[in-house]
Design a protein around this motif. Sequence first.
Motif, PDB file in Angstrom:
ATOM      1  N   ARG A 309     -19.506  10.632  -1.509  1.00 27.10           N
ATOM      2  CA  ARG A 309     -20.460   9.926  -2.370  1.00 27.10           C
ATOM      3  C   ARG A 309     -21.876   9.932  -1.777  1.00 27.10           C
ATOM      4  NH1 ARG A 309     -18.183   4.208  -3.997  1.00 27.10           N
ATOM      5  NH2 ARG A 309     -20.035   4.369  -5.345  1.00 27.10           N
ATOM      6  N   ASP A 310     -22.252  11.028  -1.137  1.00 28.40           N
ATOM      7  CA  ASP A 310     -23.608  11.258  -0.638  1.00 28.40           C
ATOM      8  C   ASP A 310     -23.991  10.376   0.544  1.00 28.40           C
ATOM      9  OD1 ASP A 310     -23.980  13.164  -2.617  1.00 28.40           O
ATOM     10  OD2 ASP A 310     -24.783  11.707  -4.037  1.00 28.40           O
ATOM     11  N   TYR A 311     -23.040   9.710   1.165  1.00 21.19           N
ATOM     12  CA  TYR A 311     -23.356   8.923   2.355  1.00 21.19           C
ATOM     13  C   TYR A 311     -23.459   9.851   3.568  1.00 21.19           C
ATOM     14  CZ  TYR A 311     -22.633   4.449   0.010  1.00 21.19           C
ATOM     15  OH  TYR A 311     -22.749   3.367  -0.818  1.00 21.19           O
ATOM     16  N   ARG A 312     -24.207   9.399   4.570  1.00 20.09           N
ATOM     17  CA  ARG A 312     -24.435  10.170   5.790  1.00 20.09           C
ATOM     18  C   ARG A 312     -24.225   9.273   7.008  1.00 20.09           C
ATOM     19  NH1 ARG A 312     -27.503  14.816   6.996  1.00 20.09           N
ATOM     20  NH2 ARG A 312     -28.213  14.917   9.154  1.00 20.09           N
ATOM     21  N   LEU A 313     -23.431   9.761   7.944  1.00 26.39           N
ATOM     22  CA  LEU A 313     -23.173   9.041   9.189  1.00 26.39           C
ATOM     23  C   LEU A 313     -23.939   9.712  10.315  1.00 26.39           C
ATOM     24  CD1 LEU A 313     -21.548   7.002  10.975  1.00 26.39           C
ATOM     25  CD2 LEU A 313     -19.808   8.793  11.179  1.00 26.39           C
ATOM     26  N   ASP A 314     -24.736   8.936  11.053  1.00 26.92           N
ATOM     27  CA  ASP A 314     -25.479   9.427  12.208  1.00 26.92           C
ATOM     28  C   ASP A 314     -25.204   8.514  13.395  1.00 26.92           C
ATOM     29  OD1 ASP A 314     -27.406  11.621  11.090  1.00 26.92           O
ATOM     30  OD2 ASP A 314     -27.572   9.954   9.688  1.00 26.92           O
ATOM     31  N   PHE A 315     -25.113   9.119  14.560  1.00 25.61           N
ATOM     32  CA  PHE A 315     -24.951   8.315  15.764  1.00 25.61           C
ATOM     33  C   PHE A 315     -25.650   8.997  16.928  1.00 25.61           C
ATOM     34  CE2 PHE A 315     -21.465  11.304  16.288  1.00 25.61           C
ATOM     35  CZ  PHE A 315     -21.482  11.560  17.648  1.00 25.61           C
ATOM     36  N   ASP A 338     -32.019   4.000  23.430  1.00 27.28           N
ATOM     37  CA  ASP A 338     -31.381   3.384  22.268  1.00 27.28           C
ATOM     38  C   ASP A 338     -30.138   4.172  21.896  1.00 27.28           C
ATOM     39  OD1 ASP A 338     -32.235   5.303  19.742  1.00 27.28           O
ATOM     40  OD2 ASP A 338     -33.803   5.200  21.261  1.00 27.28           O
ATOM     41  N   SER A 339     -29.034   3.461  21.741  1.00 25.77           N
ATOM     42  CA  SER A 339     -27.781   4.026  21.248  1.00 25.77           C
ATOM     43  C   SER A 339     -27.481   3.370  19.907  1.00 25.77           C
ATOM     44  CB  SER A 339     -26.638   3.767  22.226  1.00 25.77           C
ATOM     45  OG  SER A 339     -26.921   4.331  23.495  1.00 25.77           O
ATOM     46  N   SER A 340     -27.162   4.185  18.909  1.00 28.92           N
ATOM     47  CA  SER A 340     -27.037   3.629  17.563  1.00 28.92           C
ATOM     48  C   SER A 340     -25.989   4.375  16.766  1.00 28.92           C
ATOM     49  CB  SER A 340     -28.384   3.686  16.830  1.00 28.92           C
ATOM     50  OG  SER A 340     -28.763   5.033  16.594  1.00 28.92           O
ATOM     51  N   ILE A 341     -25.519   3.706  15.725  1.00 29.23           N
ATOM     52  CA  ILE A 341     -24.667   4.309  14.712  1.00 29.23           C
ATOM     53  C   ILE A 341     -25.137   3.769  13.370  1.00 29.23           C
ATOM     54  CG2 ILE A 341     -22.898   2.520  15.019  1.00 29.23           C
ATOM     55  CD1 ILE A 341     -20.827   4.645  14.196  1.00 29.23           C
ATOM     56  N   LEU A 356     -26.239  -0.172  13.665  1.00 27.30           N
ATOM     57  CA  LEU A 356     -26.030  -1.002  14.843  1.00 27.30           C
ATOM     58  C   LEU A 356     -26.682  -0.289  16.017  1.00 27.30           C
ATOM     59  CD1 LEU A 356     -24.629  -3.513  16.094  1.00 27.30           C
ATOM     60  CD2 LEU A 356     -22.649  -2.043  16.538  1.00 27.30           C
ATOM     61  N   VAL A 357     -27.560  -0.997  16.755  1.00 18.33           N
ATOM     62  CA  VAL A 357     -28.364  -0.384  17.809  1.00 18.33           C
ATOM     63  C   VAL A 357     -28.199  -1.177  19.101  1.00 18.33           C
ATOM     64  CG1 VAL A 357     -30.658   0.435  18.482  1.00 18.33           C
ATOM     65  CG2 VAL A 357     -30.049   0.300  16.054  1.00 18.33           C
ATOM     66  N   HIS A 358     -28.092  -0.447  20.211  1.00 12.19           N
ATOM     67  CA  HIS A 358     -28.103  -1.063  21.537  1.00 12.19           C
ATOM     68  C   HIS A 358     -29.270  -0.487  22.329  1.00 12.19           C
ATOM     69  CE1 HIS A 358     -27.089  -1.322  25.858  1.00 12.19           C
ATOM     70  NE2 HIS A 358     -26.639  -2.519  25.522  1.00 12.19           N
ATOM     71  N   TYR A 359     -30.117  -1.356  22.865  1.00 16.85           N
ATOM     72  CA  TYR A 359     -31.279  -0.943  23.655  1.00 16.85           C
ATOM     73  C   TYR A 359     -31.033  -1.206  25.127  1.00 16.85           C
ATOM     74  CZ  TYR A 359     -34.197  -0.313  19.515  1.00 16.85           C
ATOM     75  OH  TYR A 359     -34.724   0.142  18.333  1.00 16.85           O
ATOM     76  N   ASN A 360     -31.556  -0.294  25.952  1.00 20.30           N
ATOM     77  CA  ASN A 360     -31.507  -0.445  27.402  1.00 20.30           C
ATOM     78  C   ASN A 360     -32.884  -0.096  27.948  1.00 20.30           C
ATOM     79  OD1 ASN A 360     -30.781  -0.604  30.108  1.00 20.30           O
ATOM     80  ND2 ASN A 360     -29.906   1.457  30.146  1.00 20.30           N
ATOM     81  N   GLN A 371     -34.081  -9.292  26.933  1.00 18.09           N
ATOM     82  CA  GLN A 371     -34.520  -8.462  25.814  1.00 18.09           C
ATOM     83  C   GLN A 371     -33.438  -8.437  24.738  1.00 18.09           C
ATOM     84  OE1 GLN A 371     -37.606  -6.938  25.659  1.00 18.09           O
ATOM     85  NE2 GLN A 371     -38.010  -8.026  27.568  1.00 18.09           N
ATOM     86  N   PRO A 372     -33.830  -8.296  23.455  1.00 15.94           N
ATOM     87  CA  PRO A 372     -32.819  -8.175  22.392  1.00 15.94           C
ATOM     88  C   PRO A 372     -32.148  -6.802  22.459  1.00 15.94           C
ATOM     89  CG  PRO A 372     -35.029  -7.990  21.466  1.00 15.94           C
ATOM     90  CD  PRO A 372     -35.206  -8.332  22.913  1.00 15.94           C
ATOM     91  N   THR A 373     -31.041  -6.728  23.185  1.00 17.03           N
ATOM     92  CA  THR A 373     -30.420  -5.438  23.450  1.00 17.03           C
ATOM     93  C   THR A 373     -29.472  -4.986  22.343  1.00 17.03           C
ATOM     94  OG1 THR A 373     -28.740  -6.597  24.743  1.00 17.03           O
ATOM     95  CG2 THR A 373     -30.615  -5.683  25.942  1.00 17.03           C
ATOM     96  N   ILE A 374     -28.939  -5.898  21.552  1.00 18.49           N
ATOM     97  CA  ILE A 374     -28.034  -5.548  20.458  1.00 18.49           C
ATOM     98  C   ILE A 374     -28.670  -5.974  19.141  1.00 18.49           C
ATOM     99  CG2 ILE A 374     -25.755  -5.873  19.445  1.00 18.49           C
ATOM    100  CD1 ILE A 374     -24.662  -6.362  22.207  1.00 18.49           C
ATOM    101  N   ILE A 375     -28.833  -5.020  18.237  1.00 13.07           N
ATOM    102  CA  ILE A 375     -29.505  -5.266  16.960  1.00 13.07           C
ATOM    103  C   ILE A 375     -28.670  -4.651  15.843  1.00 13.07           C
ATOM    104  CG2 ILE A 375     -31.583  -4.842  15.587  1.00 13.07           C
ATOM    105  CD1 ILE A 375     -33.155  -4.685  18.176  1.00 13.07           C
ATOM    106  N   ALA A 376     -28.485  -5.420  14.763  1.00 11.79           N
ATOM    107  CA  ALA A 376     -27.778  -4.938  13.575  1.00 11.79           C
ATOM    108  C   ALA A 376     -28.682  -5.119  12.359  1.00 11.79           C
ATOM    109  CB  ALA A 376     -26.463  -5.686  13.380  1.00 11.79           C
TER     110      ALA A 376
END
Length: 732
Positions: A309-315, A338-341, A356-360, A371-376
């Motif tokens: 259905r035209d969705y795209r997954l990136d990580f 930054d690590s993300s999905i 969902l993102v994790h910053y270091n 620091q705000p290391t986990i962001i959704a």
Amino acid sequence: MRPPEKNHLSCVKAFALASVSALCLSLSAGVSLAQVTTPPQRPVSSSSDATYASLIADDLRLVGQAGLVASGNVEIYYNGARLQANELQYDKRTETLSLNGNIRLTEGEKIIILGDTAELSADLRNGVLRSARIVLEQQLQLASSEIGIVDGRYARLNRTVATSCQTCADSPTPLWEIRAQSVVHDRDERQLYFRNASFHVKGVPVLWLPRLRLPDPTLERATGFLLPRLKSNSRLGTGLKIPYFIRMGDHRDLTLTPWISSRTTTLELRYRQAFRTGDIELNGAWSNDDLLTSDRWYLFAEGSFQLPRDYRLDFDIETTSDRAYLLDYGYSDKDRLDSSISVTRARRDKFVSAELVHYNSLRSNETNSTQPTIIANFLLHRRLEPNWIPGDLDWQVEGHTHYRSSDTPGDDGRDVSRLSARADWRNSTTWSNGMVFSTMAGADLDYYAISDKGLNEEEGLFLTGTLGAELRWPLIRREQTSGATHLLEPVVQVLYTDSNRGTLPNEDSVLLEFDEGNLWSDSRFAGSDRVETGWRSNIGVSWTRRAPEGWSLSLVAGRIYRQQENTAFTLGSGLEGTSSDWLIAGQVQLNNGLTFSTRALFDDHLDFSRNEARISWQNDRLSIGSSYLWIEDAPAENRPQTSEWALDGRFKFNDNWSGSADWRYDFINDRATRIGMGLEYKNECATVSFTASRRFTSNDLLKPTTDFGVAVELAGFGANTGRRALARQCNR
């Protein structure tokens, strides 16, 4: 009446061609005769097992009951191959072909075999060619005193010279060549096997190997060593990087690159895999060096997949052992990883995103626990043209949360969650005089939940509403004499915003930008924690001139006026006070390759808060650019004062030699921050590059570093394109 001589000869030749073709085709059972009335095209297999063949020559003679002699522009088309020679003799008893003079055997578009004399089997799958050479993909040439063809798969060459360099009578020695006692070319595996091989540079032997295997130019991926690269670093020492490529099937591969120097032992890796709906790539390294007592490493991974259905997954994944490793080894200059999905879908009138993102942070002045290391984040954005109201309706629903591991109340430990809904409406009307009048309205509903909040920080439900009007007057004029086109467009916006926001903490609207992209926006804040409130007016004008000769000039100027000062706009942003700084931006593009662009923010006293400019010029041989950046310090944004000048360029000395250089200078600290240069030689058969750079930046973790690198690439082994235009022309 006797027919003309020309027609008579044509009939005789056609009969002879058909007879000879029948003789050749009788070599094996089930072979059909191809009609030869015009020069034949490449044969096409039929549904039966029959194989079509043809022979053409200027002169054909039958010798007894089992012999044939053809001379003059002899050509044979058989089973996809084309054989050419000056003379051909066929013996039906031994089923062999003897050929002399200018022999050329072409198999498809990638393999050509040339020779002076040859004895071949009738099916062209076995035989010997003398004083011969093989040309692969019109790149790599292998010359030999004798070439043996075995089963149509192997070509065995004795006393061989291999090179992809152009050789001429006045310069017979190529830039590089491989001399070998023997070479075997496996056509099915597309590999070259050398025995007793020596590598020569301008005729001088520099390397000897008893065995050597290399891919031919038609092969894109094959397991084996890649060309080494010499690297020298003032802190890590000097050593060779020797990549080893491992083909793990048609859809994945692995490259291992050891680097052993006087001060480090490093193993780099790259893994790639392609799937039916996406692909992944991993890059990493492990090191043991003299800079730290413990092992050091990093891993970067990324992937992308198409979903139903035209969705795209990136990580992507980014992690490292210590703060300085990436810069020490030159893998990356990122100071926040930054690590993300994420999952997204974009359509003409709808956009959906969840991530969902994790910053270091690798910065020495930042602690990850505060620091705000986990962001959704979640966003649903929709644009409509409803029938019940004129204009366009734009609405979106957004969710956001971020987490700090610290439990300290306030800025060091605050965790925030927000759910927002926003609707915007805009309707435009064009008047008879060309003016475009627009009305707009917007509403925001935000709910905040805060843990570990600071003193007097509020949470709960907040409502924001905006009303506005805009008047544009696009004016266009075309000059009769020059044909140039002018577009002048003054714009005036009047907006009013009201909100019941109290003392919300500012987490996502700290960094501020003011440029021509948001001059006519209802808010200059990047996030949702802050909004512009009260009465304000955005006033500006844009002008563009385009000439038929190809050059253009564009200018934008504007300013923002407010009834009341907004304290969220901090000093140094250019937006503070009841009136913003003046914004001036412009660009000039000339048809001779010269481009100049600038952007500036300054107040009524011509005191600049930001000024940046870049000028560049390029033609077929030269590309050069210079830029300058001045930014006033903004303590609230943790942004220091910046004044930098950068210069970069590339010059093509001739068709083969080119050089490059870059330089960056910091006027605040009165020192250069980086300088680099490169020199490259490239021709039809090789590329040799030399690079040198020095980074002057230093702090508690980083020290100034100088790097040198030498890389060599040889054409003709593995798939390689785009070099034929660099081939030299021989003097005649």
